[in-house]
Write an enzyme that holds these catalytic residues in place. Structure first.
Site, PDB file in Angstrom:
ATOM      1  N   LYS A 270      -2.584  -8.384  -7.799  1.00  0.00           N
ATOM      2  CA  LYS A 270      -3.448  -8.166  -6.636  1.00  0.00           C
ATOM      3  C   LYS A 270      -2.844  -7.036  -5.804  1.00  0.00           C
ATOM      4  CE  LYS A 270      -3.986  -9.279  -2.464  1.00  0.00           C
ATOM      5  NZ  LYS A 270      -4.730  -8.084  -1.947  1.00  0.00           N
TER       6      LYS A 270
ATOM      7  N   TRP B 175       0.796  -1.225   0.000  1.00  0.00           N
ATOM      8  CA  TRP B 175       0.000   0.000   0.000  1.00  0.00           C
ATOM      9  C   TRP B 175       0.831   1.280   0.000  1.00  0.00           C
ATOM     10  CZ3 TRP B 175       1.581   2.210   4.494  1.00  0.00           C
ATOM     11  CH2 TRP B 175       1.789   1.408   5.612  1.00  0.00           C
ATOM     12  N   ASN B 176       2.133   1.204   0.161  1.00  0.00           N
ATOM     13  CA  ASN B 176       2.870   2.461   0.311  1.00  0.00           C
ATOM     14  C   ASN B 176       3.217   3.139  -1.022  1.00  0.00           C
ATOM     15  OD1 ASN B 176       4.646   0.288  -0.059  1.00  0.00           O
ATOM     16  ND2 ASN B 176       6.333   1.367   0.910  1.00  0.00           N
TER      17      ASN B 176
ATOM     18  N   CYS C  26      10.104   0.698   2.753  1.00  0.00           N
ATOM     19  CA  CYS C  26      10.928  -0.440   3.146  1.00  0.00           C
ATOM     20  C   CYS C  26      12.393  -0.056   3.301  1.00  0.00           C
ATOM     21  CB  CYS C  26      10.783  -1.576   2.149  1.00  0.00           C
ATOM     22  SG  CYS C  26      11.089  -1.075   0.438  1.00  0.00           S
TER      23      CYS C  26
ATOM     24  N   GLY D  83       6.232  -6.614   0.434  1.00  0.00           N
ATOM     25  CA  GLY D  83       5.437  -6.455   1.650  1.00  0.00           C
ATOM     26  C   GLY D  83       6.213  -6.889   2.876  1.00  0.00           C
TER      27      GLY D  83
ATOM     28  N   GLU E  39      11.089  -3.671  12.376  1.00  0.00           N
ATOM     29  CA  GLU E  39      10.620  -2.634  11.454  1.00  0.00           C
ATOM     30  C   GLU E  39       9.372  -1.962  12.004  1.00  0.00           C
ATOM     31  OE1 GLU E  39      10.332  -2.219   6.683  1.00  0.00           O
ATOM     32  OE2 GLU E  39       9.170  -3.856   7.537  1.00  0.00           O
TER      33      GLU E  39
ATOM     34  N   GLU F  65      10.491  -8.861  -2.057  1.00  0.00           N
ATOM     35  CA  GLU F  65      11.132  -7.647  -1.555  1.00  0.00           C
ATOM     36  C   GLU F  65      10.417  -7.302  -0.261  1.00  0.00           C
ATOM     37  OE1 GLU F  65      11.448  -4.266  -0.292  1.00  0.00           O
ATOM     38  OE2 GLU F  65      10.587  -3.429  -2.117  1.00  0.00           O
ATOM     39  N   LEU F  66      11.121  -7.509   0.849  1.00  0.00           N
ATOM     40  CA  LEU F  66      10.475  -7.501   2.155  1.00  0.00           C
ATOM     41  C   LEU F  66      10.916  -6.314   2.999  1.00  0.00           C
ATOM     42  CD1 LEU F  66      10.769 -11.363   2.685  1.00  0.00           C
ATOM     43  CD2 LEU F  66       8.912 -10.066   1.609  1.00  0.00           C
TER      44      LEU F  66
END
Length: 488
Positions: A175, A151-152, A284, A228, A381, A250-251
């Protein structure tokens, strides 16, 4: 309230069962859009369309040059509609219009860059050690790709995935986050206008437990690319492993911004602010750990506070606003909980540390000093405007602290010593290290994480290989018959 539809097989459609949910504006708190809630049947329809477009439709028969031309056309349409798309993102995620408009304008370059790469995918002709054979390789598309975005920065991170996937010849089912679906659905109309064949680009909207899980576990999906949280990424990785799917993740990050005593302090202060308070810390690559050499600690903190104290919070649509709201109520509560945890563990709050007086989902820019590397505020985080300041004595200790978390996405190094810049950037365990700058990205530069920050790389020439598989073709030109019971 605006009503949206999903985009499946070249058409805008409602969910089969008619379910919808509301999307809220983080700044006003009002529901402003109605979005379909996909179930497993909707997901199956989207994957059907993508699989059919890849196997049977014109997409697979088009030349790579033709596919690239469509990507270029899409980039032009995005540039034309950048203002509208950016406004939609701001309504959905509350980030600054200045940042969202810059992102949307820039993401056109991803479609142009990978559009140009589409017909540069080449195989090889290896020199063989076996006479009488000719052998060559082909790089072929994986097939249907599931693209799951956060969502960012929904459209920017979508472009990082979709542009190389389509250039490689794959088809996609996207999605977006349930909190920020609108801009992706607005983008879908541009795929239609650009002339992409039906089923090449599809968008389903809904929640992770139902729509996301159905998409990830559909056996026709051959790759999942996700940005996410590390918790969700770990679950997706496990689900993909069970079906031997390709995956790129990508976390999260807990990125160190390291300032040495020989740095340009004015530039480093600006870099520290950019690293954590831009985007309200909801990125992130946030430089959420500020590592300061002891000899400059006090003066640096003083300069930092003098600037951040005057940061302007407010309407993200206004060009004068510098810090916007937290995007979701759950994230707002999480940020405040970490502020409480930091106090309980003995960190000193020297700025902020509470909800903003303007109300809503605003949290004051917050700075903690006296943070030790073992504190949760330095290990976990937060994803908000909360900065943990940590002292270090020398280069060796700075590197030890920087590498002392489970994450490894980004890092900053501030120094005038070019030798130190090379030494420290080499030893830091992170996918991106910025020297005397922070938060710079490019469609040309690989991006991804070490350790728990993810798997695979996005952007740059190598990103297209994340969506390809190599086939070896052997041709017997003159080799004589061999013993059929032995390997040739």
């Amino acid at each position: 309230m605006k009503s949206y539809q999903m985009f499946i097989d070249g058409e805008f459609v409602d969910a089969v069962d008619g379910r919808c949910f509301a999307s809220q504006n983080p700044y006003t708190g009002d529901a402003w859009a109605r979005v379909p809630s996909a179930g497993s049947e909707d997901v199956a329809r989207a994957v059907d369309a993508a699989d059919r477009a890849w196997r049977e439709g014109p997409w697979g028969q088009m030349t790579a040059t033709e596919r690239g031309a469509l990507l270029w056309k899409l980039g032009d349409l995005i540039a034309r509609d950048a203002g509208r798309l950016a406004e939609t993102e701001v309504r959905d995620n509350g980030k600054l219009m200045a940042e969202m408009l810059a992102q949307v304008r820039y993401l056109t370059q991803w479609f142009r860059y990978f559009g140009g790469l589409a017909d540069k995918i080449e195989g090889t002709v290896p020199p063989l050690d076996k006479p009488g054979y000719f052998q060559f390789t082909r790089n072929e598309p994986l097939g249907v790709v599931a693209v799951i975005t956060p969502w960012n920065s929904p459209l920017m991170l979508l472009a990082w995935k979709v542009a190389p996937a389509l250039a490689a010849g794959c088809t996609v089912v996207v999605k977006p986050s349930e909190f920020t679906s609108a801009s992706t659905l607005e983008l879908a109309s541009l795929f239609l206008e650009a002339g992409f064949p039906r089923g090449v680009f599809n968008v389903i909207t809904g929640f992770g437990a139902e729509a996301g899980a159905s998409l990830v576990t559909d056996r026709r999906v051959r790759k999942v690319t996700f940005t996410g949280s590390d918790a969700t990424g770990r679950l997706i990785n496990q689900q993909c492993a069970a079906q031997f799917k390709h995956v790129s993740l990508e976390l999260g990050g807990k990125s160190p911004n390291i300032v040495f005593d020989d740095a340009d302090l004015d530039a480093a202060v600006a870099g520290a602010i950019s690293g954590i308070f831009a985007a309200s810390g909801q990125t992130c690559i946030a430089g959420s750990r500020l590592l300061l050499q002891e000899s400059i600690h006090d003066v640096f903190v003083e300069r930092l506070l003098a600037t951040v104290t005057n940061a302007r919070l407010g309407d993200p649509m206004l060009p004068t606003t510098q810090v916007g709201p937290i995007t979701t109520p759950a994230q707002y509560d999480k940020v405040l909980s970490y502020i409480d945890i930091a106090r309980q563990e003995g960190a000193t709050c020297v700025l902020g540390g509470k909800p903003s007086d303007i109300g809503g989902l605003f949290v004051e820019p917050t700075v903690f000093t006296d943070v030790t590397p073992a504190m949760r505020i330095a290990q976990e985080e937060v994803f908000g405007p909360v900065l943990a300041v940590i002292r270090f004595r020398d280069e060796s200790e700075a590197i030890e602290i920087a590498n002392g978390t489970a994450y490894g996405l980004g890092a900053g190094v501030w120094t005038r010593d070019i030798g130190r810049a090379f030494r420290v950037s080499r030893q830091i365990e992170a996918g991106t290290v910025w020297v005397n700058t922070y938060r710079a990205v490019s469609f040309m530069s690989p991006f991804g994480g070490y350790k728990d920050s993810g798997i695979g790389r996005e952007n740059g020439i190598g990103a297209i290989r994340e969506y390809l598989q190599t086939k070896s073709v052997w041709i017997n030109t003159e080799a004589p018959p061999a013993n059929p019971f032995t390997i040739r």
